[in-house]
Design a protein around this motif. Structure first.
Motif, mmCIF file in Angstrom:
data_model
loop_
_atom_site.group_PDB
_atom_site.id
_atom_site.type_symbol
_atom_site.label_atom_id
_atom_site.label_comp_id
_atom_site.label_asym_id
_atom_site.label_seq_id
_atom_site.Cartn_x
_atom_site.Cartn_y
_atom_site.Cartn_z
ATOM 1 N N UNK A 70 0.848 -1.190 0.000
ATOM 2 C CA UNK A 70 0.000 0.000 0.000
ATOM 3 C C UNK A 70 0.884 1.239 0.000
ATOM 4 N N UNK A 71 0.564 2.191 -0.881
ATOM 5 C CA UNK A 71 1.322 3.436 -0.934
ATOM 6 C C UNK A 71 0.426 4.584 -0.489
ATOM 7 N N UNK A 72 1.049 5.660 -0.055
ATOM 8 C CA UNK A 72 0.356 6.767 0.608
ATOM 9 C C UNK A 72 0.784 8.087 0.005
ATOM 10 N N UNK A 73 -0.179 8.991 -0.143
ATOM 11 C CA UNK A 73 0.098 10.378 -0.554
ATOM 12 C C UNK A 73 -0.733 11.300 0.318
ATOM 13 N N UNK A 120 -3.389 0.435 -3.352
ATOM 14 C CA UNK A 120 -2.742 -0.873 -3.257
ATOM 15 C C UNK A 120 -2.107 -1.171 -4.617
ATOM 16 N N UNK A 121 -0.822 -1.534 -4.586
ATOM 17 C CA UNK A 121 -0.082 -1.879 -5.805
ATOM 18 C C UNK A 121 0.537 -3.256 -5.619
ATOM 19 N N UNK A 122 1.051 -3.812 -6.693
ATOM 20 C CA UNK A 122 1.699 -5.124 -6.629
ATOM 21 C C UNK A 122 2.855 -5.084 -5.635
ATOM 22 N N UNK A 123 3.049 -6.201 -4.934
ATOM 23 C CA UNK A 123 4.184 -6.282 -4.011
ATOM 24 C C UNK A 123 5.479 -6.090 -4.779
ATOM 25 N N UNK A 124 6.306 -5.214 -4.273
ATOM 26 C CA UNK A 124 7.582 -4.886 -4.901
ATOM 27 C C UNK A 124 8.430 -4.144 -3.887
ATOM 28 N N UNK A 125 9.711 -4.081 -4.099
ATOM 29 C CA UNK A 125 10.551 -3.334 -3.165
ATOM 30 C C UNK A 125 10.204 -1.848 -3.203
ATOM 31 N N UNK A 126 10.176 -1.227 -2.041
ATOM 32 C CA UNK A 126 9.935 0.216 -1.965
ATOM 33 C C UNK A 126 11.193 0.960 -2.365
ATOM 34 N N UNK A 168 4.354 5.987 -10.433
ATOM 35 C CA UNK A 168 4.974 4.940 -11.240
ATOM 36 C C UNK A 168 4.809 3.543 -10.647
ATOM 37 N N UNK A 169 4.302 3.448 -9.410
ATOM 38 C CA UNK A 169 4.037 2.130 -8.834
ATOM 39 C C UNK A 169 2.799 1.568 -9.494
ATOM 40 N N UNK A 170 2.845 0.340 -9.915
ATOM 41 C CA UNK A 170 1.700 -0.331 -10.572
ATOM 42 C C UNK A 170 1.319 -1.565 -9.804
#
Length: 69
Positions: free
Chosen positions: A2-5, A53-59, A67-69
């Motif tokens: 999960x990413x936040x803005x 919520x984006x695909x699991x990937x390194x932050x 750009x997170x997908x």
């Protein structure tokens, strides 16, 4: 992942458009909006947290959140 803005802006239609654009890109409102007086600019300012919520990937802090997908 999960990413936040946290979106901020003057209390005007441009702020509403900023939030609407984020929602159209898959971001979800997180919590209540904020509203406060900015004594420097002598204007009311708004803030709204959004998450996605984006695909699991390194932050990567150098990567733009859009750009997170």
């Amino acid at each position: 992942m999960q990413i936040y803005r946290f979106l901020t802006g003057d209390d005007d239609s441009a702020f509403c458009h900023k939030v609407t654009k984020a929602l159209s890109e898959g971001w979800v409102l997180q919590g209540s909006p904020t509203y406060a007086y900015d004594p420097t600019s002598k204007k009311m300012r708004c803030g709204q947290a959004v998450t996605r919520v984006v695909a699991d990937q390194p932050y990567d802090p150098d990567k733009k959140l859009i750009d997170y997908r």
